[in-house]
Design a protein around this motif. Structure first.
Motif: not given
Length: 245
Positions: A115-119, A140-141, A148-151
């Motif tokens: 995730l970090l490398v992609g960002a 996402r991290s 994990a949040p819920t929206f």
């Protein structure tokens, strides 16, 4: 002493002595590693530039008692220079690596690494707004780290949404019955953007107005600071010039 190789993204560095540097890295297979890069600050160093923050490298290390020692480094992603010349990208990248430093430990997380490398790659290429990239990364991290949040559905009772109240301490949106007195409300557009950023829906995210991005970004910042407890020192420096009311 055993030798090992791994891919790593540099999170931060500290000077050590006259010519050495301590490098904190998030690796693909060994989690977070602190290692000494000897002589890296000398102009004759062969891999000094490859071990700057935001860089991705293939490193070889000697395993030490307290700190490992970097013996080789080959560049895999030269993102640092491209990020450093753009203030918005630079401040966003600093928040990303500080977050990665806080949410990862020695056991590692391949998901956090990728995730970090992609960002960072996305920031260096200006694929999206730096603020959108940062907010998506943070959500996402934190999700990978277990927050994990819920929206959509109520974070407290699970009642199907959509809901308009949002309480970061409870984990996202909440229904009218679960909302504490004075709980802030958020419009559908901002909640929709938060969901899109969490899911990586860039088409929806890019279509959001500046005002909506500003509202969503405030929620992401509050959610991140709450769950990381000590907060992020680099977050107040993030450029918000691209967000207008």
């Amino acid at each position: 002493m055993p030798v090992y190789r791994d891919e790593a993204v540099v999170l931060r560095t500290h000077k050590l002595g006259e010519a050495d540097r301590i490098v904190t890295m998030l690796t693909r297979e060994h989690g977070k590693v602190r290692a000494v890069a000897k002589g890296v600050r000398r102009t004759s160093s062969k891999f000094g530039a490859r071990l700057e923050p935001f860089m991705v490298a293939d490193v070889q290390l000697w395993e030490g008692r307290s700190l490992d020692v970097i013996t080789q480094a080959e560049s895999l992603g030269s993102y640092g220079a491209m990020i450093a010349v753009d203030y918005e990208s630079f401040t966003a990248a600093n928040v990303m690596v500080e977050t990665a430093d806080k949410v990862t430990e020695s056991e590692g997380s391949l998901q956090q690494y990728l995730l970090l490398v992609g960002a960072l790659r996305s920031l260096s290429r200006h694929e999206h707004s730096s603020m959108l990239t940062l907010d998506s990364y943070l959500l996402r991290s934190l999700s990978i780290a277990g927050w994990a949040p819920t929206f959509q559905d109520c974070a407290r009772c699970g009642r199907p949404g959509p809901h308009e109240h949002i309480v970061v301490q409870l984990g996202g949106v909440v229904c009218n019955e679960c909302a504490p007195p004075g709980a802030p409300r958020l419009d559908d557009a901002a909640i929709g953007l938060l969901g899109a950023l969490l899911e990586g829906d860039w088409e929806t995210a890019e279509a959001a107005t500046d005002a909506t991005r500003g509202k969503a970004s405030g929620v992401v910042a509050a959610y991140t600071q709450w769950h990381l407890e000590r907060g992020l020192r680099s977050l107040p420096h993030v450029s918000r010039e691209q967000i207008t009311s």
